[in-house]
Design a protein around this motif. Structure first.
Motif, mmCIF file in Angstrom:
data_model
loop_
_atom_site.group_PDB
_atom_site.id
_atom_site.type_symbol
_atom_site.label_atom_id
_atom_site.label_comp_id
_atom_site.label_asym_id
_atom_site.label_seq_id
_atom_site.Cartn_x
_atom_site.Cartn_y
_atom_site.Cartn_z
ATOM 1 N N ALA A 46 -8.296 20.043 4.949
ATOM 2 C CA ALA A 46 -7.056 19.325 4.658
ATOM 3 C C ALA A 46 -7.300 18.400 3.475
ATOM 4 C CB ALA A 46 -6.630 18.530 5.877
ATOM 5 N N ALA A 47 -6.257 18.255 2.660
ATOM 6 C CA ALA A 47 -6.373 17.347 1.520
ATOM 7 C C ALA A 47 -5.880 15.980 1.960
ATOM 8 C CB ALA A 47 -5.532 17.866 0.365
ATOM 9 N N VAL A 48 -6.757 15.026 1.893
ATOM 10 C CA VAL A 48 -6.360 13.686 2.361
ATOM 11 C C VAL A 48 -6.618 12.674 1.246
ATOM 12 C CG1 VAL A 48 -8.618 13.349 3.408
ATOM 13 C CG2 VAL A 48 -6.674 11.969 4.154
ATOM 14 N N PRO A 49 -5.636 11.870 0.962
ATOM 15 C CA PRO A 49 -5.858 10.846 -0.062
ATOM 16 C C PRO A 49 -6.617 9.670 0.550
ATOM 17 C CG PRO A 49 -3.557 10.871 0.660
ATOM 18 C CD PRO A 49 -4.280 11.876 1.489
ATOM 19 N N ILE A 50 -7.636 9.223 -0.115
ATOM 20 C CA ILE A 50 -8.405 8.059 0.360
ATOM 21 C C ILE A 50 -8.441 7.028 -0.757
ATOM 22 C CG2 ILE A 50 -10.552 7.237 1.356
ATOM 23 C CD1 ILE A 50 -11.250 10.013 2.140
ATOM 24 N N ASP A 51 -8.012 5.850 -0.411
ATOM 25 C CA ASP A 51 -8.047 4.764 -1.397
ATOM 26 C C ASP A 51 -9.347 4.016 -1.171
ATOM 27 O OD1 ASP A 51 -5.499 2.375 -2.427
ATOM 28 O OD2 ASP A 51 -7.493 2.883 -3.225
ATOM 29 N N ALA A 89 -1.841 8.868 5.793
ATOM 30 C CA ALA A 89 -1.219 9.987 5.067
ATOM 31 C C ALA A 89 -0.323 10.830 5.947
ATOM 32 C CB ALA A 89 -2.317 10.855 4.459
ATOM 33 N N PHE A 90 -0.709 11.015 7.207
ATOM 34 C CA PHE A 90 0.010 12.002 8.008
ATOM 35 C C PHE A 90 0.597 11.442 9.277
ATOM 36 C CE2 PHE A 90 -1.404 14.955 5.070
ATOM 37 C CZ PHE A 90 -2.772 14.901 4.922
ATOM 38 N N GLY A 91 0.546 10.157 9.468
ATOM 39 C CA GLY A 91 1.167 9.633 10.667
ATOM 40 C C GLY A 91 0.124 9.306 11.738
ATOM 41 N N PRO A 92 0.555 8.545 12.744
ATOM 42 C CA PRO A 92 -0.382 8.085 13.780
ATOM 43 C C PRO A 92 -1.046 9.224 14.552
ATOM 44 C CG PRO A 92 1.872 7.609 14.410
ATOM 45 C CD PRO A 92 1.927 8.066 12.993
ATOM 46 N N GLY A 93 -0.374 10.351 14.679
ATOM 47 C CA GLY A 93 -0.971 11.450 15.447
ATOM 48 C C GLY A 93 -2.193 12.047 14.771
ATOM 49 N N ALA A 94 -2.366 11.710 13.485
ATOM 50 C CA ALA A 94 -3.448 12.360 12.743
ATOM 51 C C ALA A 94 -4.731 11.548 12.768
ATOM 52 C CB ALA A 94 -3.015 12.566 11.293
ATOM 53 N N GLU A 95 -4.783 10.512 13.608
ATOM 54 C CA GLU A 95 -5.940 9.643 13.614
ATOM 55 C C GLU A 95 -7.246 10.387 13.829
ATOM 56 O OE1 GLU A 95 -5.261 5.136 15.071
ATOM 57 O OE2 GLU A 95 -5.935 6.607 16.557
ATOM 58 N N GLU A 96 -7.177 11.361 14.775
ATOM 59 C CA GLU A 96 -8.425 12.028 15.114
ATOM 60 C C GLU A 96 -8.518 13.420 14.512
ATOM 61 O OE1 GLU A 96 -9.457 9.725 19.165
ATOM 62 O OE2 GLU A 96 -8.859 11.830 19.316
ATOM 63 N N MET A 97 -7.835 13.591 13.396
ATOM 64 C CA MET A 97 -7.823 14.963 12.882
ATOM 65 C C MET A 97 -9.131 15.355 12.214
ATOM 66 S SD MET A 97 -5.420 14.792 9.503
ATOM 67 C CE MET A 97 -5.898 16.320 8.775
ATOM 68 N N PHE A 98 -9.959 14.369 11.890
ATOM 69 C CA PHE A 98 -11.220 14.710 11.231
ATOM 70 C C PHE A 98 -12.397 14.500 12.176
ATOM 71 C CE2 PHE A 98 -9.778 15.886 7.244
ATOM 72 C CZ PHE A 98 -8.818 15.000 6.781
ATOM 73 N N GLY A 99 -13.389 15.286 12.025
ATOM 74 C CA GLY A 99 -14.550 15.179 12.899
ATOM 75 C C GLY A 99 -15.839 15.037 12.114
ATOM 76 N N ALA A 100 -16.914 15.373 12.738
ATOM 77 C CA ALA A 100 -18.232 15.186 12.127
ATOM 78 C C ALA A 100 -18.391 15.984 10.842
ATOM 79 C CB ALA A 100 -19.321 15.585 13.124
ATOM 80 N N LEU A 146 1.155 18.893 13.785
ATOM 81 C CA LEU A 146 0.396 18.331 12.680
ATOM 82 C C LEU A 146 0.036 19.413 11.681
ATOM 83 C CD1 LEU A 146 -1.000 15.993 11.346
ATOM 84 C CD2 LEU A 146 -2.979 16.347 12.817
ATOM 85 N N VAL A 147 -0.321 20.559 12.225
ATOM 86 C CA VAL A 147 -0.669 21.684 11.331
ATOM 87 C C VAL A 147 0.531 22.020 10.461
ATOM 88 C CG1 VAL A 147 -1.176 24.140 11.290
ATOM 89 C CG2 VAL A 147 -2.439 22.633 12.814
ATOM 90 N N GLN A 148 1.686 22.087 11.098
ATOM 91 C CA GLN A 148 2.884 22.425 10.311
ATOM 92 C C GLN A 148 3.137 21.394 9.227
ATOM 93 O OE1 GLN A 148 5.752 22.882 13.358
ATOM 94 N NE2 GLN A 148 5.390 25.089 13.516
ATOM 95 N N GLN A 149 2.916 20.148 9.597
ATOM 96 C CA GLN A 149 3.123 19.082 8.619
ATOM 97 C C GLN A 149 2.183 19.271 7.413
ATOM 98 O OE1 GLN A 149 2.061 14.504 8.194
ATOM 99 N NE2 GLN A 149 2.679 15.028 10.271
ATOM 100 N N LEU A 150 0.946 19.540 7.727
ATOM 101 C CA LEU A 150 -0.028 19.720 6.655
ATOM 102 C C LEU A 150 0.354 20.902 5.775
ATOM 103 C CD1 LEU A 150 -3.300 19.139 8.685
ATOM 104 C CD2 LEU A 150 -2.489 17.746 6.791
ATOM 105 N N GLN A 151 0.819 21.958 6.445
ATOM 106 C CA GLN A 151 1.154 23.149 5.673
ATOM 107 C C GLN A 151 2.341 22.882 4.758
ATOM 108 O OE1 GLN A 151 1.371 25.957 8.860
ATOM 109 N NE2 GLN A 151 -0.503 26.987 8.222
ATOM 110 N N SER A 152 3.275 22.142 5.274
ATOM 111 C CA SER A 152 4.464 21.904 4.449
ATOM 112 C C SER A 152 4.115 21.036 3.261
ATOM 113 C CB SER A 152 5.552 21.246 5.299
ATOM 114 O OG SER A 152 5.088 19.993 5.759
ATOM 115 N N LYS A 153 3.090 20.217 3.405
ATOM 116 C CA LYS A 153 2.702 19.378 2.279
ATOM 117 C C LYS A 153 1.681 20.085 1.393
ATOM 118 C CE LYS A 153 3.402 14.858 4.364
ATOM 119 N NZ LYS A 153 2.760 13.756 5.067
ATOM 120 N N ASN A 154 1.437 21.394 1.672
ATOM 121 C CA ASN A 154 0.398 22.140 0.950
ATOM 122 C C ASN A 154 -0.941 21.430 1.023
ATOM 123 O OD1 ASN A 154 1.719 24.377 0.135
ATOM 124 N ND2 ASN A 154 2.503 23.455 -1.736
#
Lengths: 400, 459, 278
Positions: A46-51, A89-100, A146-154
């Motif tokens: 997933a492409a995630v913007p990090i400041d 970037a993707f809302g509160p549900g995406a908190e744990e979308m990344f892992g190790a 969440l997957v759909q959201q990510l897909q819609s945002k490319n």
């Protein structure tokens, strides 16, 4: 009369049925594993913007260029930073979308380009196991949305998971790899080869060329034939009792695994070598003796080189069998979780079949595809070795 | 000094001795006719330098182990250890592992006090042993180098050593069998001191629990192995064979009697591949794909107790794994039946299937039976498929949809995880292993005798 | 009454008129066998055979199949040692030394007494390697140059050099049957033997190859003591100066070839020569 022909036809069909069933089963097994496992070689990113300047990651870009870079990153709270960036970037549900896996990837990208720390960047990072599974097969509603959201945002793409082949075991299925197990397998098989091959061949030479037929050699022959048919787990018990408890060798080490598998493989090599040596025609031996070679010279200069293709074929088949063994290695302690590949033959290690077994017990759905992918790798190895053996056998088949 | 350094030193001495031997013999070659080529003089010196010293080191290693343990136990810290044997042994082994660097710290506080004693004793005895080995190597090297002369039969000496190496290699095969028997019996005897053999052999309750420490209120468990053997037989000898024997036999018949040579040339590799698939893959497949289907089938048939770890799932997959074994042994046996017998039947007007059923198969029967026995032996000893697809519940049931456990599953269960080595639980695994070894041994011997006698009948 | 008149249509083989001049009487034989018997377990295959093998002379052993001639030949270089059930009694000497004594190194013996077998058995190595193997293990040639010299000399003496000198690296088994057998002879010669034993060396070859080898035997005779076993009486008559007739494990008669074939003293010899059996 017609009844008899009908019976004949039925019989023949039954035979055909039996044969096709085996072939079909093999096809089913292989396709099943391939289907479940191929996805294990890919993962979603997933492409995630990090400041970075605004994140909690306090890292010194200059330090990241030095030798201790990975330790510095391990000390920082990468997990927290990712979590915040994802929910931003993707809302509160995406908190744990990344892992190790994502943490590891982020670390690598930062080491490669420490200048990232000074700006806001959009990074492609592997998603965590839950999202990965959701994208590949489907999961609960929250994950799928969440997957759909990510897909819609490319912001979602699928790439080859090279980490699977270069990394070792981990608790998070998105981050696991089989490298540790592969290295362990390699080291163990080296030890096995180094012991079983010389002992097996030399024993076969003695039994075929020098031993007189008496009670002792008969006993040796019977015991070798029997050893070749003993269940492999018994060798594990032997390894446990002798190598671990009597000789105090390190648990779960390729050295011990190799010793145990060597004892198991040696009879197979002896039997194959004896057959190969037996098939060398006596005229060659007579010719060498006639020229004044000693018995030893006849064997080592003439018989063994000619028997070598047969010996190698048998050895490769024995090695292939050892490669796939799990039970004896479980007995000598290879049941532990090993997160780093072994450095030498005395470090605790795992092997590929054991790794598959351990992962098969895991509850997380993400492990299913990893296990199947590991099985694909294992089966490829087996196919390679068996193919090599068949090639050798056909190429060097001597017709005397 | 450690034993590894001594080992390296011995090997270095051997290399130098070999080189010296070679150069001395080469120089002599100019002056007289040598009995043996210089390379043999070199090998002679090197072997005499290395082999006795190496054999000594191999013998010294376990002796050193015992001496070190003894010294540590006699030290003041050692004498302070508890008297309960199991506990003392575990502390001792922890200390040993810490001293050799395999572990950083142990569970028992006493182990760290023993570590310096261990290190010191190891060092002392290793120096003694290593020193003896090096002296031995030097002495042998000198003696063998002095014998270099034109008439000296170096080649004969080298060949005698080679013969010893060959014999040693062959003895390893016998030693392995002896080792298996002895280690299994030794541990089993320790088990039988804690659990009576009658309970083990005839008891029908299996729930292995045992007191770990002397002070623990032990819940004594039941070690009746009948449910385990039943599970093994049910899955391996009954269900798997119901699958494998008809399919394997018919495959062999079809391939040898009916199939087109091209079909045969594909099917044989396919069967070889089936035989070569690692059992862990079969097990995973059984657990992941076959078991759920079997459970659904069971529920559809009205058996509500159908478990997702069923005997049927494991048995089915095991049967398929065994098909190549039966097929190849049956193939060999059928091929060994003389063509003349077949021709006789066909000439009488019998159809092919009648010939096979009434003439060829009965003639090939001993060989096929031998193959079946070997297959049963293989199925009984199989571990991974049952560990992954059958269960852990020691159930004495004839319901194929229920979960049963086998001997091999229990061996794995008892020995993996953090077990104290000496408890009855882990020793029970050895007793099970001994039983398994003896049963498969008997099956193998019968099978091999049957097959051999059968072959003799046709030669 | 001569044998011709008894039998009639079977002509006894022609004895070559240009056979070698007789060596001086009284020269010590190269090899001497006295009362040699061979047992395979309890079966006796050879009974009390006594023969001299002289150098400079070809000795032929003839007789029907299974009469023990090959067995006797193999006692001369102790090839029977390779058969576990064989037992050899009696006395065999090479240059006065007992070859069965424990001091005799059998490996050296077989270099001094070479053997060429019935079926050509070159090593599956190159032609060069086939011939060079023996000298190498016996230390007769240490450098490449020395070995090349020995190989060339042996192949020339075996009459094979011209045919193979350009393909020494090809495999020995790629040669024709007759060439292979000459290669085996070259291999035997390469270790500088004193005696060459030939066990029915021509029986697997065609007539042209056989003729070549017989010619070779003539040439080699000057240098080595040669003993041949043959079931072809004509060959024995053509090639040898001494002949021994074996029957059922015993040596029936031994003498000059010309006399054995024209005027044998034993009836059994006569019967064999005239084709009554065998």
């Amino acid at each position: 009369m017609r009844r008899r022909y009908a019976a004949e036809r039925r019989f023949r069909l039954a035979g055909l049925f039996a044969v096709s069933l085996s072939a079909l089963f093999l096809a089913f097994l292989l396709t099943n594993m391939a289907w479940k496992g191929l996805s294990g070689f890919t993962h979603y990113e997933a492409a995630v913007p990090i400041d970075f300047p605004r994140s909690d990651l306090v890292l010194d870009p200059a330090a990241l260029k030095g030798p201790d870079a990975s330790e510095i990153i391990a000390g920082a709270d990468v997990e927290g930073a990712l979590s915040k960036a994802a929910s931003a970037a993707f809302g509160p549900g995406a908190e744990e979308m990344f892992g190790a896996a994502a943490e590891r990837s982020l670390g690598r990208q930062l080491i490669r380009d420490p200048e990232l720390l000074s700006r806001r960047a959009v990074l492609w990072l592997p998603v965590g196991s839950k999202i990965d599974v959701a994208a590949k097969q489907g999961s609960d509603a929250a994950a799928e949305s969440l997957v759909q959201q990510l897909q819609s945002k490319n912001a979602l793409r699928r790439t080859v998971n090279t980490d699977f082949l270069t990394e070792s075991d981990a608790t998070d299925p998105s981050a696991v790899g089989i490298w540790g197990a592969l290295k362990g397998t390699f080291l163990t098989i080296m030890v096995t080869m180094a012991l079983a091959f010389p002992i097996g061949v030399l024993a076969a030479v003695y039994l075929e060329e020098f031993a007189r037929r008496n009670r002792w050699t008969d006993a040796i022959e019977v015991s070798i034939n029997n050893l070749a048919a003993v269940p492999s787990i018994i060798f594990g018990l032997l390894g446990l009792a002798v190598f671990l408890n009597f000789m105090h060798l390190p648990r779960s080490a390729p050295l011990v695994g190799g010793l145990t598998l060597a004892l198991m493989t040696m009879p197979v090599i002896v039997i194959a070598s004896r057959n190969a040596i037996m098939s060398v025609p006596p005229s060659i031996r007579d010719a060498a003796l006639g020229v004044g070679a000693s018995k030893m010279q006849v064997v080592f200069h003439h018989v063994l080189p000619l028997a070598l293709p047969g010996i190698l074929t048998g050895t490769i088949i024995g090695m292939a069998r050892a490669l796939g063994e799990t039970a004896p290695l479980l007995m000598i302690g290879m049941r532990a979780f090993i997160a780093a590949p072994a450095q030498g033959i005395t470090d605790p290690s795992s092997v590929l079949p054991v790794q598959i077994f351990l992962w098969s017990d895991e509850v997380d759905r993400g492990f299913v595809e990893k296990t199947s992918a590991a099985i694909i790798v294992l089966l490829l190895f087996m196919l390679l070795m068996n193919g090599l053996a068949i090639y050798l056998r056909n190429r060097f088949e001597q017709r005397w | 000094m450690s034993l590894t350094i001594a080992l390296a030193a011995v090997l270095a001495i051997a290399a130098i001795a070999g080189w010296l031997g070679f150069s001395r013999a080469s120089r002599l070659r100019g002056t007289a006719k040598l009995h043996s080529l210089p390379i043999y003089h070199a090998a002679y010196a090197a072997m005499w330098a290395a082999l006795p010293a190496l054999m000594f080191l191999a013998m010294w290693s376990p002796v050193q182990s015992r001496l070190v343990d003894q010294t540590v136990l006699e030290s003041p810290e050692g004498r302070a250890l508890p008297a309960f044997e199991m506990q003392r042994e575990s502390i001792l082994s922890e200390a040993r592992e810490i001293a050799s660097g395999q572990r950083d710290a142990g569970f028992n506080p006493e182990s760290s006090t023993l570590v310096p004693r261990f290190a010191e004793a190891e060092n002392r005895f290793a120096t003694i042993g290593g020193g003896i080995a090096i002296l031995l190597a030097l002495a042998s090297a000198v003696f063998s180098l002095r014998r270099t002369s034109p008439q000296f039969r170096a080649r004969t000496g080298v060949e005698r050593w080679l013969m010893a190496v060959l014999i040693a290699a062959s003895l390893i095969a016998i030693l392995t069998t002896l080792g298996i028997l002895l280690s299994l019996m030794f541990e089993s005897l320790r088990f039988f001191k804690l659990v009576p053999p009658t309970e083990f052999l005839f008891g029908t309750q299996w729930s292995p629990q045992m007191a770990l420490r002397a002070d623990q209120a032990g819940s004594s468990g039941a070690f009746g192995s009948i449910p385990l053997f039943w599970g093994t037989v049910f899955i391996g000898a009954i269900i798997a064979m119901i699958v494998a024997i008809p399919l394997g036999l018919m495959s062999a018949i079809y391939l040898t009697q009916y199939a087109h040579p091209r079909v045969r040339s594909w099917m044989k590799p396919i069967l070889e591949i089936l035989a070569g698939i690692p059992t862990v893959v079969y097990g995973y497949f059984a657990a992941l794909t076959v078991a759920p289907q079997v459970r659904d089938l069971g529920i559809a048939l009205g058996i509500s107790s159908a478990s997702s770890e069923s005997a049927l799932a494991a048995g089915l997959v095991m049967g398929i794994m065994i098909i190549p074994f039966i097929s190849s042994m049956a193939d060999d046996s059928i091929a060994a039946v003389p063509q003349a017998m077949r021709d006789g039947s066909l000439a009488m007007g019998a159809t092919k299937s009648e010939t096979i059923r009434k003439v060829v198969l009965p003639a090939a029967l001993p060989g096929v039976v031998g193959g079946v026995l070997l297959a049963v032996s293989r199925a009984i000893g199989e571990t991974m498929i049952v560990v992954m697809a059958a269960g852990l519940a020691a159930n004495l049931t004839a319901n194929p949809f229920a979960s049963v456990t086998t001997v091999t599953t229990q061996i794995v269960q008892l020995l993996t995880g953090d077990q104290e080595f000496d408890s009855a639980k882990t020793l029970a695994a050895f007793a099970l292993g001994l039983a398994l070894f003896l049963i498969t041994l008997v099956l193998n011997l019968i099978a091999l005798t049957v097959v051999r006698r059968y072959r003799e009948a046709y030669e | 009454m001569s044998t011709n008149q008894i039998i009639g249509d079977v002509e006894p083989p022609e004895v070559q008129r240009d056979s070698a001049p007789e060596p001086q009487a009284g020269r010590t034989p190269k090899m001497r066998a006295r009362d040699v018997s061979v047992f395979y377990s309890d079966k006796q295959a050879l009974k009390d055979v006594s023969i001299d093998i002289h150098d400079d002379r070809v000795t032929a052993f003839i007789g029907p199949s299974g009469c023990g001639k090959s067995t006797f030949l193999r006692t001369l270089n102790r090839m029977n040692d390779t058969i576990p059930t064989a037992r050899v009694t009696g006395h065999i000497e090479l240059d006065g030394e007992d070859i069965n004594s424990p001091d005799m190194d059998v490996v050296q013996l077989r270099a001094r007494v070479g053997m060429v077998f019935q079926k050509p058995n070159p090593f599956p190595k190159s032609i060069f390697e086939n011939v060079a193997y023996g000298p190498r293990i016996h230390g007769l040639g240490n450098t490449k140059a020395e070995l090349e010299e020995i190989v060339e000399k042996s192949l020339k003496r075996a009459g094979l050099w011209d045919e193979v000198k350009d393909r020494l690296t090809e495999s020995g088994i790629s040669l024709s049957g007759g060439q292979q057998q000459r290669l085996c002879i070259a291999r035997a010669i390469a270790v500088d033997p004193e005696v060459i034993l030939m066990d029915e060396t021509c029986s697997a070859l065609d007539p042209i190859a056989t003729a070549k080898i017989e010619e070779l035997i003539h040439e080699l005779r000057g240098r080595y003591a040669i003993a041949i076993v043959t079931h072809n009486m004509q060959q024995a008559a053509r090639v040898s100066q001494r002949t021994a007739f074996f029957h059922l494990g015993e040596m029936i008669e031994y003498g000059k070839t010309s006399e054995i074939f024209t005027n044998p003293t034993q009836k059994r010899t006569q019967d064999y020569i005239t084709g009554r059996y065998g």
